[in-house]
Design a protein around this motif. Structure first.
Motif, short mmCIF file in Angstrom:
data_model
loop_
_atom_site.label_atom_id
_atom_site.label_comp_id
_atom_site.label_asym_id
_atom_site.label_seq_id
_atom_site.Cartn_x
_atom_site.Cartn_y
_atom_site.Cartn_z
N LEU A 43 0.45 -1.22 -0.30
CA LEU A 43 0.07 0.12 -0.13
C LEU A 43 1.14 1.38 0.24
O LEU A 43 0.25 2.73 -0.18
CB LEU A 43 -0.99 0.31 1.05
CG LEU A 43 -2.37 -1.44 1.65
CD1 LEU A 43 -2.52 -1.05 3.01
CD2 LEU A 43 -2.73 -1.43 -0.01
N ASN A 100 -6.89 -1.99 -2.04
CA ASN A 100 -5.54 -1.96 -3.08
C ASN A 100 -4.50 -0.70 -2.96
O ASN A 100 -4.06 0.26 -3.37
CB ASN A 100 -6.13 -2.12 -3.94
CG ASN A 100 -5.81 -3.26 -5.03
OD1 ASN A 100 -5.56 -4.08 -4.73
ND2 ASN A 100 -7.31 -3.64 -5.82
N ASP A 101 -5.71 0.78 -2.19
CA ASP A 101 -4.91 1.60 -1.82
C ASP A 101 -5.33 2.13 -0.46
O ASP A 101 -5.93 1.23 0.20
CB ASP A 101 -5.15 3.01 -2.51
CG ASP A 101 -7.19 2.78 -2.92
OD1 ASP A 101 -7.90 2.63 -1.20
OD2 ASP A 101 -7.79 3.65 -3.56
N TYR A 102 -4.42 3.03 0.12
CA TYR A 102 -4.46 3.59 1.48
C TYR A 102 -5.96 3.70 1.65
O TYR A 102 -7.10 3.51 2.86
CB TYR A 102 -3.55 4.86 1.78
CG TYR A 102 -3.48 4.96 3.25
CD1 TYR A 102 -2.86 4.31 3.87
CD2 TYR A 102 -3.43 6.57 3.55
CE1 TYR A 102 -2.65 4.42 5.57
CE2 TYR A 102 -3.56 7.35 5.34
CZ TYR A 102 -2.77 5.70 5.97
OH TYR A 102 -2.90 5.68 7.76
N ALA A 105 -7.77 0.91 2.51
CA ALA A 105 -7.77 -0.24 3.74
C ALA A 105 -8.22 0.33 5.44
O ALA A 105 -9.02 0.55 5.87
CB ALA A 105 -6.35 -0.20 3.85
#
Lengths: 421, 340
Positions: A43, A100-102, A105
């Motif tokens: 990430l 798939n990204d911050y 998440a």
């Protein structure tokens, strides 16, 4: 009125399911630390960003939800609350596995924190509703014992399993989601509420305004002191397990495996000490005294971790850390003794909120300290927090002798009066 | 010397602990359980055990307040020995006022109690076994009956030297002898060799701040005298013993106009009040006169009087003028307070 509850198989089943939910919750909380480097890599995160994802995001929502959860459990009962919490955890784990990204998440981590926020309060309510009150310290400790299997498994064993099996963090979160689904089924089938009874009657409680329920109960010093003690005596084990504990030991020259197992060892000591100290506390009818021993052990353990260099000393230090942190379960019993039974979810919620807020606020601060000033400075801060715990238990918290401080202790006459001649 | 654990029923009270206990009482026909509240302050160091109790009949509210305020003012760390306070001994009487017990009997005469006996005897048995038997000294907190305002005074058995000695430090101006033979509770304490002081002040179903304050000070002073509390015993009040007390009863019905106050010295033949026609239709007016010299220690505060009703209680002393001086001096020491 304090309930005179007998041990029953149904009660045991309800308690064990709630304890497994707590285990699941703690596993979800700490499992992310095991995959610190792969997640940071996948990430594209810095240490601070990872700290925000692993601890702060999760714990802020968790902490913010504690008082509302207390009110929700109070209003909707144990079964609905557990069911809702587990369902959210299962769904959010699946969502996190796809992140798939911050941003995504962070979102799913927040959702996990939200679902998890029901875990501990529901477990504590299950203990107080279904377990004999004479052994409340023991059952709280046993609950912690089962619960901390989560972080224990999430540390050393999981590292080994995933390394050997080549399992990614995404796969682990899918399995966690499936486990949550099974738990939902168990809750639906077996968990039930246990209303207060007098003979054949169920005792009802009249609705009270929210202000009376919340504010009137928290306008005293003792609950706050107990909550702060609980937070400060537990902070280090959680912080070291989720954040820098493993890295710190590796930096000291120990192997990755040994470092991981030290985290597991501290949770193992915590798991064993919780029921043991609960049993001792119930037996000698003292809370404060046992909490004081633990706080001293905790301080010694942390100091040794910071300065010791040999494996044996480090092992002893992490065991002492776990032993000391287990005072937290006694703090919950102590907190419950400060409130009338109808305010119990709120009382436990306050304690858990203070614990999680302390971790959520201090974890990123200590992350910054590590980045800018190094590990020694961060350990000085951690030891300072432990000193706060010791000061509070020494000077602030009063002994309850395992009796309610907000209600009468209902006596039982040794010989029951018999019928008239 | 370090104190040991105290056991009351299944509860263990540790040295340094303040415990709020609830003793289950005999069951009623409803599903509402009754509990006798017991507050225990167990000092860290060994010492005597003082039992304080009130609301034996169900209406002695001053005693309830005294017991609660005494407990609030104490810290187990500051005492040597134990203080057991039972603010309401007769919970049924308090909650079912004016009934005292389901049987209509007086709880005091149910002592020492019987495990298999009547409702009242079962209460008395539990109290005697679990509380009274632990006492080294006992204080009963009473008030006068309804509409009977009583000057604060201590009753005790003058034959019991320790009770007499302690009665002198209760800081009330008058000590009066009581006979135990008509009161089975008092007889029980005698049988158990426990000195009993009965503090009576004010009237039933009313809070009287003066009576409450005097009761608290007196109880604290007893604790100092027993060594439960540190510090010197307050000897500002030097009480005088009353030889006898007697109520003057009304010989006619009507409205009473009282002309004397509590603590006032009266001579034989003095007019204490006048009873008049409540409807004002006649010039009827009958004076109530003192039948002996003494001090007024009880006054009926109700204006409506029926024949045979107790009106004024007069205490007699060997030296009435000395008694008057003692009471006057005591009254000057009292803060201005008012009954509520």
């Amino acid at each position: 009125m304090q309930k005179n509850i007998q041990f029953t198989p149904v009660g045991f089943l309800v308690w064990i399911i709630c304890a497994i939910y707590f285990l699941y919750e703690l596993f979800l909380r700490t499992v992310i630390g095991t995959f610190q480097h792969p997640i940071m890599y996948d990430l594209h995160l810095s240490t601070v960003k990872f700290s925000l994802l692993s601890s702060t995001t999760y714990l802020l929502i968790y902490a913010a939800m504690q008082i509302p959860v207390g009110i929700i459990v109070d209003n909707f009962g144990l079964k609905k609350s557990v069911l809702f919490g587990v369902s959210v955890c299962a769904l959010s784990s699946f969502g996190f596995s796809l992140a798939n990204d911050y941003t995504s998440a962070i979102f799913f981590r927040m959702l996990t924190g939200f679902g998890s926020s029901f875990g501990f309060i529901c477990l504590l309510v299950a203990v107080y509703d279904w377990m004999p009150h004479r052994y409340i310290g023991l059952f709280l400790g046993l609950s912690q014992f089962i619960g901390v299997m989560g972080p224990m498994i999430a540390a050393g064993p999981l590292t080994e399993i995933t390394e050997v099996g080549g399992i990614s963090w995404r796969e682990v979160f899918v399995w966690l989601s499936i486990f949550g689904g099974i738990l939902v089924l168990l809750v639906l089938l077996f968990v039930r509420n246990n209303p207060e009874k007098s003979g054949a009657y169920i005792i009802l409680h009249r609705a009270q305004p929210m202000s009376a329920r919340v504010f009137n109960n928290f306008m005293r010093w003792q609950p706050w002191l107990i909550g702060i003690f609980s937070a400060t005596v537990y902070f280090a084990i959680e912080y070291l397990s989720e954040n820098e504990g493993k890295s710190f030991l590796i930096l000291k020259g120990f192997s990755t495996q040994f470092s991981s197992y030290m985290i597991t060892l501290s949770w193992f000591a915590f798991a064993l000490s919780s029921p043991l100290l609960g049993f001792i506390s119930d037996h000698i009818l003292r809370r404060r005294l046992v909490m004081l021993w633990s706080a001293i052990g905790y301080l010694i353990g942390l100091t040794l971790i910071a300065f010791a260099a040999t494996k044996i000393t480090i092992i002893a230090a992490f065991m002492l850390l776990g032993f000391g942190a287990s005072a937290q379960s006694l703090a919950f019993a102590n907190m419950a003794e400060q409130f009338k039974p109808q305010y119990l979810p709120l009382a436990l919620a306050l304690n858990n909120a203070l614990v999680t807020v302390t971790i959520a606020i201090n974890a990123p601060i200590l992350g910054l300290v590590v980045e800018h000033l190094g590990y020694d400075a961060s350990f000085v801060a951690i030891i300072g927090i432990a000193l706060v715990a010791l000061a509070i238990i020494t000077f602030g918290i009063k002994e309850t002798f395992c009796k309610s401080q907000a209600d009468f202790t209902y006596l039982r006459q040794q010989t029951k009066p018999v019928a008239a001649h | 010397m370090k104190n040991s654990n105290l056991h009351i029923c299944d509860a263990i009270i540790h040295p340094g602990e303040l415990a709020n206990l609830a003793l289950p009482l005999p069951e009623q026909y409803s599903c509402s359980p009754l509990y006798m509240p017991i507050k225990v302050l167990h000092g860290k160091t060994k010492g005597p055990c003082l039992v304080i109790f009130s609301i034996l009949k169900g209406d002695e509210l001053n005693g309830l307040e005294i017991a609660n305020r005494v407990v609030s003012a104490l810290d187990p760390k500051d005492i040597s020995g134990t203080v057991i306070a039972v603010p309401v001994l007769n919970v049924y009487g308090l909650t079912h006022y004016p009934n005292r017990l389901p049987s209509g009997h007086n709880l005091a005469n149910c002592f020492p109690g019987d495990e298999k006996g009547s409702f009242g005897e079962r209460i008395a048995y539990a109290f005697t076994q679990e509380v009274l038997k632990k006492a080294d000294c006992c204080i009963e907190l009473q008030t006068g009956d309804k509409n009977h305002n009583i000057l604060p005074q201590i009753y005790c058995n003058f034959d019991n030297q320790q009770a007499r000695r302690l009665a002198r430090v209760f800081t009330t101006p008058v000590i009066t002898k009581v006979e135990n033979k008509n009161n089975r509770l008092r007889q029980t304490t005698e049988d158990l060799h426990i000195p009993l002081l009965v503090y009576q002040a004010g009237e039933a179903m009313r809070f009287d701040e003066g009576a409450i304050t005097t009761g608290i000070e007196g109880t604290m002073n007893i604790m100092r005298a027993l060594g439960i509390l540190a510090g010197g015993v307050n000897t500002d009040v030097r009480p005088i013993a009353s030889r006898d007390e007697e109520w003057i009863v009304a010989h006619t019905g009507g409205v009473l106009h009282t002309e004397v106050n509590l603590g006032q010295n009266v001579k034989k033949g003095d007019i204490l009040g006048t009873i008049t026609d409540p409807f004002g239709g006649t010039d009827f007016s009958e004076p109530v006169k003192a039948h002996q010299e003494g001090i007024i220690v009880g006054i009926n505060t109700s204006p409506f009087i029926y024949e045979g009703l107790e009106l004024f209680k007069i205490a007699t002393f060997l030296d009435t003028s000395k008694a008057e001086n003692v009471i006057e001096e005591w009254q000057q020491q009292q803060p201005d307070t008012q009954a509520t």
